[in-house]
Write a protein that holds these residues in place. Structure first.
Motif, PDB file in Angstrom:
ATOM      1  N   ALA A 244       6.481   4.796  12.105  1.00 38.27           N
ATOM      2  CA  ALA A 244       6.093   6.184  11.834  1.00 38.27           C
ATOM      3  C   ALA A 244       6.385   6.572  10.388  1.00 38.27           C
ATOM      4  O   ALA A 244       5.625   7.326   9.770  1.00 38.27           O
ATOM      5  CB  ALA A 244       6.823   7.129  12.792  1.00 38.27           C
ATOM      6  N   ALA A 245       7.490   6.049   9.824  1.00 37.86           N
ATOM      7  CA  ALA A 245       7.840   6.362   8.436  1.00 37.86           C
ATOM      8  C   ALA A 245       6.788   5.816   7.472  1.00 37.86           C
ATOM      9  O   ALA A 245       6.377   6.500   6.525  1.00 37.86           O
ATOM     10  CB  ALA A 245       9.210   5.774   8.105  1.00 37.86           C
ATOM     11  N   PHE A 246       6.337   4.561   7.709  1.00 35.67           N
ATOM     12  CA  PHE A 246       5.273   3.991   6.876  1.00 35.67           C
ATOM     13  C   PHE A 246       3.994   4.820   6.995  1.00 35.67           C
ATOM     14  O   PHE A 246       3.355   5.155   5.988  1.00 35.67           O
ATOM     15  CB  PHE A 246       4.990   2.545   7.294  1.00 35.67           C
ATOM     16  N   VAL A 247       3.611   5.142   8.223  1.00 38.37           N
ATOM     17  CA  VAL A 247       2.380   5.906   8.456  1.00 38.37           C
ATOM     18  C   VAL A 247       2.481   7.284   7.819  1.00 38.37           C
ATOM     19  O   VAL A 247       1.532   7.765   7.189  1.00 38.37           O
ATOM     20  CB  VAL A 247       2.097   6.023   9.971  1.00 38.37           C
ATOM     21  N   TYR A 248       3.647   7.937   7.957  1.00 36.08           N
ATOM     22  CA  TYR A 248       3.835   9.277   7.390  1.00 36.08           C
ATOM     23  C   TYR A 248       3.654   9.260   5.872  1.00 36.08           C
ATOM     24  O   TYR A 248       2.972  10.117   5.306  1.00 36.08           O
ATOM     25  CB  TYR A 248       5.231   9.790   7.746  1.00 36.08           C
ATOM     26  N   GLU A 249       4.246   8.269   5.222  1.00 37.27           N
ATOM     27  CA  GLU A 249       4.134   8.179   3.767  1.00 37.27           C
ATOM     28  C   GLU A 249       2.695   7.943   3.337  1.00 37.27           C
ATOM     29  O   GLU A 249       2.182   8.589   2.417  1.00 37.27           O
ATOM     30  CB  GLU A 249       5.028   7.060   3.242  1.00 37.27           C
ATOM     31  N   VAL A 250       2.004   7.028   4.017  1.00 36.94           N
ATOM     32  CA  VAL A 250       0.607   6.731   3.678  1.00 36.94           C
ATOM     33  C   VAL A 250      -0.267   7.968   3.890  1.00 36.94           C
ATOM     34  O   VAL A 250      -1.107   8.307   3.046  1.00 36.94           O
ATOM     35  CB  VAL A 250       0.078   5.549   4.521  1.00 36.94           C
TER      36      VAL A 250
ATOM     37  N   VAL B 271       0.838  -1.209   0.000  1.00 38.72           N
ATOM     38  CA  VAL B 271       0.000   0.000   0.000  1.00 38.72           C
ATOM     39  C   VAL B 271       0.867   1.250   0.000  1.00 38.72           C
ATOM     40  O   VAL B 271       0.619   2.211  -0.751  1.00 38.72           O
ATOM     41  CB  VAL B 271      -0.957  -0.003   1.216  1.00 38.72           C
ATOM     42  N   THR B 272       1.901   1.259   0.844  1.00 39.77           N
ATOM     43  CA  THR B 272       2.806   2.409   0.908  1.00 39.77           C
ATOM     44  C   THR B 272       3.506   2.624  -0.423  1.00 39.77           C
ATOM     45  O   THR B 272       3.622   3.765  -0.919  1.00 39.77           O
ATOM     46  CB  THR B 272       3.854   2.207   2.016  1.00 39.77           C
ATOM     47  N   LEU B 273       3.970   1.540  -1.043  1.00 40.35           N
ATOM     48  CA  LEU B 273       4.667   1.625  -2.322  1.00 40.35           C
ATOM     49  C   LEU B 273       3.751   2.157  -3.418  1.00 40.35           C
ATOM     50  O   LEU B 273       4.137   3.029  -4.211  1.00 40.35           O
ATOM     51  CB  LEU B 273       5.204   0.246  -2.703  1.00 40.35           C
ATOM     52  N   LEU B 274       2.507   1.650  -3.462  1.00 41.42           N
ATOM     53  CA  LEU B 274       1.555   2.084  -4.486  1.00 41.42           C
ATOM     54  C   LEU B 274       1.190   3.561  -4.333  1.00 41.42           C
ATOM     55  O   LEU B 274       1.135   4.308  -5.312  1.00 41.42           O
ATOM     56  CB  LEU B 274       0.292   1.219  -4.430  1.00 41.42           C
ATOM     57  N   LEU B 275       0.955   3.966  -3.092  1.00 45.33           N
ATOM     58  CA  LEU B 275       0.612   5.371  -2.853  1.00 45.33           C
ATOM     59  C   LEU B 275       1.776   6.287  -3.217  1.00 45.33           C
ATOM     60  O   LEU B 275       1.587   7.359  -3.807  1.00 45.33           O
ATOM     61  CB  LEU B 275       0.212   5.580  -1.390  1.00 45.33           C
ATOM     62  N   ALA B 276       3.001   5.875  -2.859  1.00 46.97           N
ATOM     63  CA  ALA B 276       4.177   6.687  -3.168  1.00 46.97           C
ATOM     64  C   ALA B 276       4.373   6.825  -4.675  1.00 46.97           C
ATOM     65  O   ALA B 276       4.804   7.874  -5.170  1.00 46.97           O
ATOM     66  CB  ALA B 276       5.419   6.072  -2.529  1.00 46.97           C
TER      67      ALA B 276
END
Length: 702
Positions: free
Chosen positions: A217-223, A28-33
């Motif tokens: 926090a890094a994953f959450v921040y990116e999402v 999910v993080t990769l797709l959103l980024a």
């Protein structure tokens, strides 16, 4: 709800569930980024603060309708001679050069070459060193485009003259704010991450324990940033101030909830050999309080939708979206990451089965023991300190001149202060008075209205500045004796607005008076803010109180919890301003600060009470009240105090931001969190529980 959460955390705590959870977050993080825009792409420096039905907003729309030449984003250009005096002919010649450059979006409001001598004198300072020229930028321009036009203008002045140019007013402040926040955001992000990393390393002396929460926090921040980017693309305005505070809220909350999870995980690892069973047991007791703590913050943010003030309403969708992602992460991503690393998370002090017993000589076990033995003394001493601190709120002084909260070297502030020094204070931002009459206004009536207006409190000058609609609409320019942002001036403006019908009657006119400009806006700003403070405080208090009833299953416990938090907020506000005056020589605050502080201190401060009370109720199943309180304080003291220190330090990072509002807000919230951590959760609330909770088990034995 508890069964649903347990079903989720039970699944996440299995080996297969752990890998599925981590894979989903990664994908999910990769797709959103890769596919979604970033929130920074839609960040704006300012939003419309007042509702459409505010009197000053209605007045400005009327002015724009009748006088099309005044539409646009206003700016004030200040030209100052580097040495000696300034000849107005220099300005006329310079503006001819500027016109020849055809700077996109720049609109000149007056023809300098055709001005009569009297008008020219009004644009020059008494010492003839400074000239002030009002201009406007096309209302269709974005702030970045205005900034481009401003840079071209500055280049022309530098190449064509030896004058200093400063641009202030709404356009100047907006462009400077954009530049300030673009640099400050990086400072904020790196300062936050660096400070959290250092504190966690110092407190826990374990590299992985410091890194795992930051990874989460890094994953959450990116999402969150990419999700907000999608919302920005759909039309949501994203204030740079809101994004700055959101970043702090995100890191603070993720770290907080991570500490609560790993603290209980470590405790369960002393009972369970399997890291999966240990996490399952930990989340069965911690999952609900942690998720519910996030829910209280989410509820507090959703309440802001009921605000009329634009800044507060802008918080609601941004912070609510952030909290939803954080809540999901707290019961999925965070436990999955700790389960992945297992006992290695705690290296070099790896927990072993049977090796982690509660020590009787820890600071918090001693505090818990003292509170249980002397609950009355504990409550009285802490209560007196909090009430004395809260008493300082009656000495609060509010500042309505927002530009004074910006750095002293900001060009728009420098220009503003030159205006303040070289011209009459009232000329900084004149008020537009619009008469919309039922019939044609005679010259005698025009003069009469001018005389009545100038007779009002603190009014220095009134002049006719335009007519429209066959002389049924007259525009006056009104200036006050004092600064347009002074409290006395705002009070005088409010009184004039309230007396508008009487003013018309004294002038023998039928129709309506409208007041626009900075001072009229501040009148609406103050009244709207006062209304929102009452509404938000009442709604948030009531909503969180009801939520606590569902969590605790009682009515009494939420009264202790909310009561102590509300007193803590007042103490933080009073003590915070006392300390900012002593240490930073700041003796006034923006009227935004109290509500900003309330929303975050109540929403975040209640988290610690929830963790303590949840542990108390858990221990209460097997122990009397006093023993349960002592065990709860001893077991939660370490993690809550460390979480509180990290949370307070994280909000204190806002003190690196370039505007005083965020500086003071960050400091007050940091002070409030420390009060909640060490005095409320550690002493006051446990003392109330010991004094007021009845020991049912003892009664049954009797």
């Amino acid at each position: 709800m508890k069964k649903i959460l347990q079903a989720v955390t039970d699944r996440v705590s299995t080996k297969r569930g752990m890998w599925i959870t981590l894979s989903i977050w990664f994908v999910v993080t990769l797709l959103l980024a890769a596919l979604a825009p970033n929130a920074k792409d839609y960040e704006v420096s300012r939003i419309a603060s007042l509702p459409d039905n505010a009197k000053s907003v209605i007045a400005q729309k009327k002015v724009d309708r009748y006088f099309q030449d005044l539409k646009g984003t206003p700016a004030i250009l200040i030209f100052q001679a580097k040495e000696g005096s300034l000849a107005f002919s220099q300005i006329v010649e310079l503006f001819s050069t500027i016109e020849g450059q055809e700077i996109e979006g720049l609109e000149l409001l007056i023809q300098l070459s055709s001005l009569p001598p009297q008008a020219v004198a009004g644009l020059l300072s008494e010492d003839e060193t400074t000239a002030v020229i009002p201009v406007s930028f096309n209302s269709a321009l974005e702030t970045k485009e205005i900034n481009d036009a401003k840079e071209k203008l500055v280049n022309v002045v530098e190449e064509s003259s030896d004058l200093n140019l400063y641009m202030t007013g709404p356009a100047g402040i907006a462009t400077d704010s954009l530049d300030l926040f673009s640099r400050a955001d990086l400072v904020l992000l790196f300062s936050t991450v660096g400070l959290i990393l250092v504190l966690l390393m110092v407190i826990y002396r374990s590299p992985l324990l410091a890194m795992i929460p930051l990874i989460a926090a890094a994953f959450v921040y990116e999402v969150v940033m990419q999700t907000l980017g999608l919302m920005g693309k759909a039309g949501l305005l994203l204030s740079n101030q809101t994004i700055s505070i959101m970043s702090i809220l995100l890191f603070a909350s993720v770290i907080d909830y991570s500490l609560f999870v790993f603290s209980r995980f470590r405790e369960e690892l002393s009972r369970e050999e399997s890291k999966f069973n240990a996490m399952k047991a930990a989340m069965r007791e911690t999952g609900m309080p942690v998720f519910f703590s996030g829910g209280t913050v989410l509820a507090a943010m959703l309440v802001l939708f009921f605000a009329q003030f634009g800044d507060y309403r802008n918080f609601a969708p941004t912070f609510a979206t952030t909290m939803v992602v954080i809540m999901l992460a707290s019961i999925t991503l965070v436990p999955a990451l700790f389960t992945l690393f297992g006992r290695k998370s705690f290296w070099p002090k790896i927990p072993k089965v049977g090796g982690d017993k509660l020590k009787k000589n820890t600071i918090w076990s001693k505090v818990g023991h003292f509170v249980v033995r002397k609950p009355g003394l504990s409550v009285v001493v802490i209560g007196i300190f909090l009430l004395l601190s809260a008493g300082n709120i009656f000495n609060l002084q509010y500042e309505f001149d927002t530009i004074k909260s910006f750095p002293e070297d900001m060009p728009s502030r420098q220009g503003y202060e030159i205006l303040e020094e070289k011209f009459d204070k009232g000329d900084l931002a004149p008020t537009t008075v619009l008469l919309e009459a039922d019939d044609t206004v005679t010259s005698e009536q025009q003069v009469k209205l001018s005389d009545v207006l100038i007779a009002q409190p603190l009014v220095r000058n009134v002049r006719i500045n335009g007519m429209a609609e066959d002389d049924t609409v007259i525009r006056y320019t009104l200036t006050f004796e004092e600064s347009p942002y002074a409290v006395a001036t705002i009070d005088a403006m409010d009184e004039i607005i309230q007396k508008s019908d009487q003013i018309l009657a004294e002038s023998n006119l039928d129709g309506n008076l409208y007041f626009s400009g900075e001072t009229a806006t501040q009148v609406d700003d103050r009244s709207t803010n006062n209304r929102d403070v009452i509404v938000i405080v009442l709604l948030e208090t009531l909503l969180i109180f009801v939520m606590l009833i569902f969590l605790t299953g009682t009515i009494k416990m939420p009264i202790y919890m909310m009561g102590t938090i509300l007193v803590s907020f007042l103490a933080a506000l009073g003590l915070g301003m006392f300390l900012t005056n002593i240490f930073f020589d700041i003796n006034t605050i923006s009227n935004r600060v109290p509500l900003y502080s309330f929303v975050f201190l109540v929403a975040l401060g209640i988290d610690y009470n929830i963790i303590l009370v949840s542990r108390f109720q858990e221990e209460r199943r097997n122990h009397p009240v006093k023993n349960a309180v002592e065990i709860a304080v001893a077991n939660t003291g370490g993690v809550i105090s460390s979480a509180g220190i990290v949370l307070a330090a994280t909000f204190a990072v806002l003190m690196t931001q370039p505007i005083q509002l965020l500086f003071v807000f960050g400091f007050i919230v940091a002070v409030g969190i420390l009060l909640d951590t060490f005095l409320i959760r550690g002493i006051l609330l446990p003392g109330f529980i010991v004094l007021l909770e009845k020991d049912k088990a003892v009664k049954e034995n009797k």
